[in-house]
Write an enzyme that holds these catalytic residues in place. Sequence first.
Site, PDB file in Angstrom:
ATOM      1  N   ARG A  71      30.443   3.789  40.875  1.00  0.00           N
ATOM      2  CA  ARG A  71      29.229   3.520  40.099  1.00  0.00           C
ATOM      3  C   ARG A  71      28.498   4.792  39.688  1.00  0.00           C
ATOM      4  NH1 ARG A  71      25.882  -0.842  43.382  1.00  0.00           N
ATOM      5  NH2 ARG A  71      27.181  -0.197  45.154  1.00  0.00           N
ATOM      6  N   GLY A  76      23.267  -6.367  55.582  1.00  0.00           N
ATOM      7  CA  GLY A  76      23.634  -7.142  56.751  1.00  0.00           C
ATOM      8  C   GLY A  76      22.395  -7.448  57.562  1.00  0.00           C
TER       9      GLY A  76
END
Length: 450
Positions: free
Chosen positions: A16, A140
């Site tokens: 990216r 997470g």
Amino acid sequence: MSEIAIIVLAAGKGSRMKSAMPKVMHRVAGRSLLGHVLHAARPLGVAEAVIVVGPDMDEVAVEARTVFPGARTAVQRERLGTAHAVSTARDLLSGFKGTVLVLYGDGPLISSETLNSLVRMAGAGPVVLGFEAKDPTGYGRLLLDDGGHVVDIREDVDASPVERMIRLSNSGVIALSAPLLWQLLPGIGNSNAKGEYYLTDIVALAASSGIPFRLAICDEGEVAGVNDRVQLAAVEATLQDRFRRHHMLSGVTMTAPETVYFSADTEIGQDVSIGPHVVFGPAVRIETGAEILAFSHIEGAQIAAGARIGPYARLRPGTQIGVNAHVGNFVEMKQATLGNGAKANHLSYIGDAAVGARANVGAGTITCNYDGFEKHRTDIGADVFIGSNTALVAPVKVGDGASVAAGSVVTRDVPEGALAISRPALELRLGWAQRLRQIRMSRKSAMKKG
């Protein structure tokens, strides 16, 4: 504390980032992302440093050794997840029995204080670093038992709707004993949405073995990662705000701090004044009471007490400015020294040169240091006067107390106390200007009539 080893995960290509460069080699505040992480770990007294890289990432290994000369690299040839990445370091840490700290090479905002607290806690058992996320999407989630221990980490893609509402999030940074790490790691599987071996699963394995992880908390911004150039710019902005605050609280005056840019290693003494739009590249040291005026660009330079730099000065690597010396408007210096009390105030280039104490370098002076093939030095003694628009063709020396007349081209050494003049004789033709003016006006008048 026990001995400390760090494993830094740095194998990401950073697709990216849209770059051929490994992600961790991109720079903020004059230092690579990886460099920031390693500098944060250095005060811990690290005994072993292992950097996990991808194939053909030799430059990452070289970068790591600039901070930890003994750093070694483990190559993750297949990207099968974070647990797999950590496992590649096992052979390099064979026999190590202390605390292992797992870090990420794209997290440059982590502080030494946070890491120190984490490894101290790890002396009593494994620890995971978490944070309260404003928006936990993508992170997470840390699942706690009634005693506040972390018993599981649920990746966002695998989380239930209820678990996605949890804001306590995983940074990825953990600390635990090496024997426990290598005992638990083989038990990690890849039965998840991505089919990867998550290091986060080590928490549930530890809990099932009766060794739950404890929780350390840090600020969310401290564990921000970099995945694209927008985030790279955001990290740069955060670091610059940190540096500005640090220097001002340490006794530095800035008239427009939001316009001043520092490198991570910039050193500035007390009572230094910095004007607007000043940029500091790497390896700059400024001593007490110096003044840096607006729009100056400084890198690789040492500036002594009481010196005055700028405005619009450029100091390049290898520059040393003496006590109370002056470098003024549009003066550029490189691999050069300016002695105590010396001045170069206007429109000059001083490269591969030494200028003695109290010397004065006039406007437009150039040290002609490059002959198209090699660089050569210019040595200017103490108390020398260099007139405006002088060209000093190196290699050349100007002795103490000598003077060079304005407009001279100096091609050989000037002895101490001598006056050097090198310019064509001035020829005067009396009345010629008036006659020429009349001739030109007559021609112009004739052209208009025609």
